[in-house]
Motif scaffolding. Structure first.
Motif: not given
Ligand code: MN
Length: 193
Positions: A1-7, A22-37, A43-45, A70-71
């Motif tokens: 199971x892989x988590x996905x970025x919520x819209x 601009x803050x919203x775009x970077x915050x969501x598409x870059x910062x949140x995306x990086x936490x997700x990845x 978790x893949x481990x 990892x914790x």
């Protein structure tokens, strides 16, 4: 199971002028995306790890059968993923009134004015990165506090109600060092009160 970025339920510019597009775009598409990845990567481990949701993982953080290093990654990246997912949901261009929540706030903090003053004071006084939370404890009583970094109330048995992101990436483009002004303006986009 892989988590996905919520819209988001609204466009990046929907919270203007209080939070800029601009803050919203970077915050969501870059910062949140990086936490997700990074959350998905750690978790893949552990393909045999059993959980129902990302929130479930944070609730059981201390007992997860994972390496201690990892914790910490799960706490930081999983927290970053879950915290931001909530943050997008509790904001909106249009307010909604939750009479039950208002009643509970008045019961547990005296009045809405007292509550807002306390929450704002804690958020403004927080040193460094983190979030200020309104939560319900195990008995359902409301509490307000700040936590460092991406630490989640879920990991101490509390249920988040709403939250403000105090990391510089949440406000720096528009407000620079004026965090108090960002916090004051954020009340305008808090959906539920
Ligand atoms: Mn953030």
């Amino acid at each position: 199971m892989k988590f996905e970025l919520p819209q988001l339920d609204y466009s990046y510019d929907a919270l203007e002028p209080f939070i800029d597009a601009k803050t919203m775009e970077i915050h969501h598409s870059k910062h949140h995306q990086t936490y997700l990845e990074k959350f998905n990567a750690v978790l893949e481990k552990y393909p045999d790890l059993n959980y129902n949701s990302a929130e479930d993982i944070l609730k059981n953080l201390e007992t997860l059968p994972v390496a201690e290093a990892d914790r910490v990654v799960i706490k930081n990246m999983g927290g970053g993923f879950v915290n931001h997912s909530l943050f997008w949901k509790i904001m909106a261009p249009k307010k909604e009134i939750d009479a039950g929540l208002i009643k509970d706030i008045e019961k547990d903090f005296g009045s809405m004015i007292d509550f807002k003053a306390l929450f704002t004071k804690l958020a403004t006084a927080h040193f460094g990165s983190g979030w200020t939370w309104l939560v319900r404890d195990a008995e359902g009583k409301l509490a307000v506090y700040s936590l460092q970094n991406q630490d989640s109330p879920l990991s101490i048995g509390h249920e988040p109600v709403f939250v403000i992101d105090l990391w510089e990436h949440a406000y720096y483009l528009k407000y620079q060092n004026r965090r108090a002004e960002y916090i004051e303006n954020w009340w305008n986009v808090l959906k539920l009160i």
